[in-house]
Design a protein around this motif. Structure first.
Motif, short mmCIF file in Angstrom:
data_model
loop_
_atom_site.label_atom_id
_atom_site.label_comp_id
_atom_site.label_asym_id
_atom_site.label_seq_id
_atom_site.Cartn_x
_atom_site.Cartn_y
_atom_site.Cartn_z
N GLY A 52 42.71 45.07 46.23
CA GLY A 52 41.35 45.43 45.87
C GLY A 52 41.19 45.65 44.38
O GLY A 52 40.20 45.23 43.78
N ALA A 53 42.17 46.29 43.76
CA ALA A 53 42.10 46.56 42.33
C ALA A 53 42.16 45.28 41.51
O ALA A 53 41.57 45.21 40.42
CB ALA A 53 43.24 47.50 41.92
N SER A 54 42.83 44.25 42.03
CA SER A 54 42.94 43.01 41.26
C SER A 54 41.88 41.98 41.64
O SER A 54 41.84 40.90 41.07
CB SER A 54 44.35 42.41 41.44
OG SER A 54 44.54 42.04 42.78
N SER A 55 41.01 42.31 42.59
CA SER A 55 39.98 41.36 43.00
C SER A 55 38.77 41.46 42.07
O SER A 55 38.63 42.42 41.30
CB SER A 55 39.55 41.63 44.45
OG SER A 55 38.89 42.87 44.55
N ALA A 56 37.91 40.47 42.18
CA ALA A 56 36.68 40.45 41.37
C ALA A 56 35.77 41.59 41.81
O ALA A 56 35.78 41.99 42.98
CB ALA A 56 35.98 39.12 41.54
#
Length: 76
Positions: A52-56
Protein backbone atom coordinates in the motif's frame (compact mmCIF):
# COMPACT_ATOMS: atom_id res chain seq x y z
CA UNK A 1 0.61 -33.53 10.02
CA UNK A 2 4.39 -33.39 10.10
CA UNK A 3 6.47 -33.53 13.25
CA UNK A 4 9.25 -31.13 14.16
CA UNK A 5 11.47 -31.50 17.19
CA UNK A 6 13.11 -28.43 18.67
CA UNK A 7 15.64 -27.99 21.44
CA UNK A 8 15.13 -25.25 24.02
CA UNK A 9 17.22 -24.10 26.94
CA UNK A 10 15.61 -24.90 30.28
CA UNK A 11 14.50 -21.30 30.78
CA UNK A 12 12.56 -21.25 27.50
CA UNK A 13 11.10 -24.71 28.13
CA UNK A 14 9.90 -23.48 31.51
CA UNK A 15 8.38 -20.39 29.87
CA UNK A 16 6.54 -22.48 27.27
CA UNK A 17 5.24 -24.87 29.93
CA UNK A 18 4.06 -21.91 31.98
CA UNK A 19 2.24 -20.40 29.00
CA UNK A 20 0.56 -23.72 28.24
CA UNK A 21 -0.71 -23.97 31.81
CA UNK A 22 -1.70 -20.34 32.32
CA UNK A 23 -3.27 -19.74 28.94
CA UNK A 24 -5.18 -23.01 28.65
CA UNK A 25 -3.37 -24.75 25.83
CA UNK A 26 -3.61 -28.52 25.74
CA UNK A 27 0.00 -29.01 24.66
CA UNK A 28 3.15 -27.04 23.97
CA UNK A 29 2.58 -27.81 20.28
CA UNK A 30 -0.69 -25.86 20.35
CA UNK A 31 1.12 -22.88 21.86
CA UNK A 32 3.92 -22.99 19.27
CA UNK A 33 1.42 -23.37 16.41
CA UNK A 34 -0.40 -20.25 17.61
CA UNK A 35 2.87 -18.31 17.78
CA UNK A 36 3.68 -19.35 14.22
CA UNK A 37 0.20 -18.36 12.99
CA UNK A 38 0.56 -14.95 14.65
CA UNK A 39 3.92 -14.48 12.96
CA UNK A 40 2.41 -15.42 9.59
CA UNK A 41 -0.36 -12.86 10.14
CA UNK A 42 2.18 -10.22 11.14
CA UNK A 43 4.26 -10.86 8.03
CA UNK A 44 1.17 -10.78 5.82
CA UNK A 45 0.06 -7.47 7.32
CA UNK A 46 3.55 -6.04 6.88
CA UNK A 47 3.58 -7.12 3.22
CA UNK A 48 0.16 -5.50 2.63
CA UNK A 49 1.24 -2.28 4.34
CA UNK A 50 4.41 -2.10 2.24
CA UNK A 51 2.42 -2.76 -0.94
CA UNK A 52 0.00 0.00 0.00
CA UNK A 53 2.79 2.42 0.85
CA UNK A 54 4.47 1.84 -2.52
CA UNK A 55 1.26 2.03 -4.58
CA UNK A 56 -0.02 5.09 -6.40
CA UNK A 57 -2.18 7.46 -4.37
CA UNK A 58 -5.86 6.62 -4.43
CA UNK A 59 -8.93 8.77 -4.27
CA UNK A 60 -9.26 10.89 -1.14
CA UNK A 61 -11.28 9.40 1.69
CA UNK A 62 -13.77 11.90 3.03
CA UNK A 63 -17.31 12.00 4.45
CA UNK A 64 -18.82 11.36 1.00
CA UNK A 65 -16.78 8.18 0.66
CA UNK A 66 -17.98 6.87 4.03
CA UNK A 67 -21.57 7.85 3.25
CA UNK A 68 -21.33 5.80 0.05
CA UNK A 69 -19.94 2.82 2.00
CA UNK A 70 -22.78 3.03 4.53
CA UNK A 71 -25.30 3.16 1.72
CA UNK A 72 -23.77 0.09 0.05
CA UNK A 73 -23.71 -1.79 3.35
CA UNK A 74 -27.42 -1.12 3.81
CA UNK A 75 -28.07 -2.47 0.30
CA UNK A 76 -29.38 0.80 -1.07
Amino acid sequence: MSTMNISLPDSLKHFVDQQVTERGYGTSSEYVRELIRHDQDRQSLRRLLLEGASSAPGAPVNEDYFAMLRKRARGQ
